[in-house]
Structures are given as structure tokens and as C-alpha cells.
Design a protein around this motif. Structure first.
Motif, PDB file in Angstrom:
ATOM      1  N   ALA A   1       0.611  -1.328   0.553  1.00  0.00           N
ATOM      2  CA  ALA A   1      -0.161  -0.001   0.637  1.00  0.00           C
ATOM      3  C   ALA A   1       0.740   0.934   0.038  1.00  0.00           C
ATOM      4  O   ALA A   1       0.477   1.895  -0.647  1.00  0.00           O
ATOM      5  CB  ALA A   1      -0.594  -0.627   1.260  1.00  0.00           C
ATOM      6  N   LYS A   2       1.980   1.228   1.065  1.00  0.00           N
ATOM      7  CA  LYS A   2       2.775   2.405   0.521  1.00  0.00           C
ATOM      8  C   LYS A   2       3.957   3.178  -0.564  1.00  0.00           C
ATOM      9  O   LYS A   2       3.720   3.559  -1.296  1.00  0.00           O
ATOM     10  CB  LYS A   2       3.617   2.167   1.954  1.00  0.00           C
ATOM     11  N   GLN A   3       3.830   1.331  -1.024  1.00  0.00           N
ATOM     12  CA  GLN A   3       4.586   1.422  -1.976  1.00  0.00           C
ATOM     13  C   GLN A   3       3.730   2.372  -3.770  1.00  0.00           C
ATOM     14  O   GLN A   3       4.176   2.503  -4.156  1.00  0.00           O
ATOM     15  CB  GLN A   3       4.926   0.039  -2.581  1.00  0.00           C
ATOM     16  N   LEU A   4       2.228   1.563  -3.647  1.00  0.00           N
ATOM     17  CA  LEU A   4       1.598   2.237  -4.308  1.00  0.00           C
ATOM     18  C   LEU A   4       1.272   4.253  -3.726  1.00  0.00           C
ATOM     19  O   LEU A   4       1.342   3.829  -5.187  1.00  0.00           O
ATOM     20  CB  LEU A   4       0.217   1.726  -4.364  1.00  0.00           C
ATOM     21  N   HIS A   5       1.340   3.854  -2.751  1.00  0.00           N
ATOM     22  CA  HIS A   5       0.727   5.655  -2.020  1.00  0.00           C
ATOM     23  C   HIS A   5       2.223   6.264  -3.131  1.00  0.00           C
ATOM     24  O   HIS A   5       1.431   7.101  -3.281  1.00  0.00           O
ATOM     25  CB  HIS A   5       0.715   5.875  -0.710  1.00  0.00           C
ATOM     26  N   TRP A   6       3.652   6.104  -2.870  1.00  0.00           N
ATOM     27  CA  TRP A   6       4.070   7.054  -3.723  1.00  0.00           C
ATOM     28  C   TRP A   6       4.468   7.076  -5.057  1.00  0.00           C
ATOM     29  O   TRP A   6       5.088   8.029  -5.127  1.00  0.00           O
ATOM     30  CB  TRP A   6       5.812   6.089  -2.818  1.00  0.00           C
ATOM     31  N   ASN A   7       4.035   5.671  -5.773  1.00  0.00           N
ATOM     32  CA  ASN A   7       4.301   5.492  -7.238  1.00  0.00           C
ATOM     33  C   ASN A   7       2.812   5.890  -8.220  1.00  0.00           C
ATOM     34  O   ASN A   7       3.094   5.509  -9.246  1.00  0.00           O
ATOM     35  CB  ASN A   7       4.557   4.519  -7.496  1.00  0.00           C
ATOM     36  N   LEU A   8       1.985   6.168  -7.604  1.00  0.00           N
ATOM     37  CA  LEU A   8       0.808   5.998  -7.925  1.00  0.00           C
ATOM     38  C   LEU A   8       0.422   7.658  -9.035  1.00  0.00           C
ATOM     39  O   LEU A   8       0.833   8.792  -8.094  1.00  0.00           O
ATOM     40  CB  LEU A   8      -0.689   6.244  -6.636  1.00  0.00           C
ATOM     41  N   VAL A   9      -0.277   7.357  -9.839  1.00  0.00           N
ATOM     42  CA  VAL A   9      -0.279   9.093 -11.206  1.00  0.00           C
ATOM     43  C   VAL A   9      -1.343   8.682 -11.304  1.00  0.00           C
ATOM     44  O   VAL A   9      -2.442   7.903 -11.329  1.00  0.00           O
ATOM     45  CB  VAL A   9       0.911   8.481 -12.298  1.00  0.00           C
TER      46      VAL A   9
ATOM     47  N   GLY B   1       7.792   0.927 -10.702  1.00  0.00           N
ATOM     48  CA  GLY B   1       7.450   2.229 -11.360  1.00  0.00           C
ATOM     49  C   GLY B   1       6.201   3.293 -10.895  1.00  0.00           C
ATOM     50  O   GLY B   1       5.739   3.090  -9.912  1.00  0.00           O
ATOM     51  N   ARG B   2       5.778   4.203 -12.019  1.00  0.00           N
ATOM     52  CA  ARG B   2       4.550   5.440 -12.175  1.00  0.00           C
ATOM     53  C   ARG B   2       3.638   3.779 -12.082  1.00  0.00           C
ATOM     54  O   ARG B   2       3.639   2.994 -12.686  1.00  0.00           O
ATOM     55  CB  ARG B   2       4.748   5.865 -11.742  1.00  0.00           C
ATOM     56  N   VAL B   3       1.876   3.693 -11.527  1.00  0.00           N
ATOM     57  CA  VAL B   3       1.457   3.338 -11.174  1.00  0.00           C
ATOM     58  C   VAL B   3      -0.167   3.728 -11.961  1.00  0.00           C
ATOM     59  O   VAL B   3      -0.515   4.836 -10.931  1.00  0.00           O
ATOM     60  CB  VAL B   3       1.105   1.767 -10.115  1.00  0.00           C
ATOM     61  N   PRO B   4      -1.102   4.025 -12.457  1.00  0.00           N
ATOM     62  CA  PRO B   4      -2.203   4.897 -12.805  1.00  0.00           C
ATOM     63  C   PRO B   4      -3.088   4.348 -11.511  1.00  0.00           C
ATOM     64  O   PRO B   4      -2.587   2.837 -11.651  1.00  0.00           O
ATOM     65  CB  PRO B   4      -2.350   3.702 -14.725  1.00  0.00           C
ATOM     66  N   ASP B   5      -3.666   5.411 -11.191  1.00  0.00           N
ATOM     67  CA  ASP B   5      -4.746   5.308 -10.539  1.00  0.00           C
ATOM     68  C   ASP B   5      -5.740   3.597 -10.684  1.00  0.00           C
ATOM     69  O   ASP B   5      -6.614   3.034  -9.883  1.00  0.00           O
ATOM     70  CB  ASP B   5      -5.626   6.711 -10.206  1.00  0.00           C
ATOM     71  N   GLY B   6      -6.572   3.431 -11.919  1.00  0.00           N
ATOM     72  CA  GLY B   6      -6.955   2.721 -12.197  1.00  0.00           C
ATOM     73  C   GLY B   6      -6.583   1.266 -11.899  1.00  0.00           C
ATOM     74  O   GLY B   6      -7.340   0.371 -11.524  1.00  0.00           O
TER      75      GLY B   6
END
Length: 146
Positions: free
Chosen positions: A24-32, A87-92
Motif C-alpha cells: 500500500a505504501k509503495q503504491l501510495h508513493w508511485n500513484l499517478v 515505477g509509476r502505476v495508474p490510479d485504476g
């Protein structure tokens, strides 16, 4: 009480919660994406709740005489959760990944709750509380899938 059996269920839960919090924290940092702000905050809330639950589970294990193991290597080796992308991960995609992880943890927690009813009511009660919170989080993330 069967300390080994109850402790193993607590240990498995600790591993899953520790990995879930890290993901969850990894996605929090890389969310776009256009839903960045609301998901960024939602992921922070999930991380905090899961970290607190992991601490309670580990402390319960110690209380019954079972040594919890939350080391990174142990979590990486034993977690059933799929890895999140780098890397960056799209919000959906973030929402779908979180729903998948929560569903995995919740399914496994539900089986442990059933089993612990015969072994240790206090540990069962703890996991029921964790499960209730995570099921609510899954609902809130799932609602964003449309």
C-alpha cells in the motif's frame, strides 16, 4: 491452548499484513492519474490501519508464547500476495491491485477466524476485528472500480 497452531495462524496473518502495508505504501508513493489525491490519502489510511493491526497480531503471538517473525526476508519468502509493479502505476490499476490484495488477505483471514474458534477465542476475536476493518477497506476500494 495449542500455541503452535494458534501461533502459526497469527504468524501467517502477520506476514500478510506486513506485506499488504508495504504494498500500500509503495503504491501510495508511485500513484499517478486523475484520482491521485483521494487514492493517495486512502492508501495512507490503509497503510496505517494495516500496520497497527500487524502490531496487535505480533503482540498477541508474543502473549501466547509464540515468537513472531516480521523480518523482510521472511515476509518476502512467505507472503501469498502478488508483487506490485515498480515505477509509476495508474490510479485504476492501483485500485485493482489493492482490491486483489485485500481479497486475498480477507479470504485467508476468514479461514483462520473459523479455525481459531476452536483453538483460542481471544486470537479469534482479534482476527475478526482485523477482518472487519479490511473488508470495509475492500468495499471502499472496490466501489471505485465502477
Amino acid at each position: 491452548m495449542n500455541v503452535e497452531r494458534v501461533g502459526t495462524d497469527l504468524q501467517d496473518t502477520l506476514v500478510e499484513l506486513t506485506d499488504l502495508a508495504a504494498q500500500a505504501k509503495q503504491l501510495h508513493w508511485n500513484l499517478v492519474g486523475p484520482h491521485f489525491l483521494s487514492l493517495h490519502e486512502q492508501l495512507d489510511g490503509l497503510t496505517g490501519e494495516v500496520r497497527a493491526a500487524a502490531d496487535e497480531v505480533a503482540e498477541r503471538a508474543v502473549t501466547i508464547g509464540f515468537p513472531p517473525d516480521g523480518r523482510v526476508g521472511t515476509v518476502a519468502k512467505e507472503s501469498p500476495l502478488r508483487d506490485v509493479p515498480d515505477g509509476r502505476v495508474p490510479d485504476g490499476r492501483v485500485v485493482a491491485l489493492v482490491v486483489d490484495a485485500l481479497d486475498t488477505v480477507n479470504e485467508r483471514l476468514r479461514r483462520r477466524v473459523d479455525r481459531l474458534g476452536e483453538l483460542d477465542a481471544v486470537s479469534q476475536d482479534l482476527l475478526i476485528g482485523v477482518l472487519g476493518g479490511l473488508e470495509k477497506r475492500a468495499w471502499m476500494f472496490r466501489a471505485q472500480l465502477g
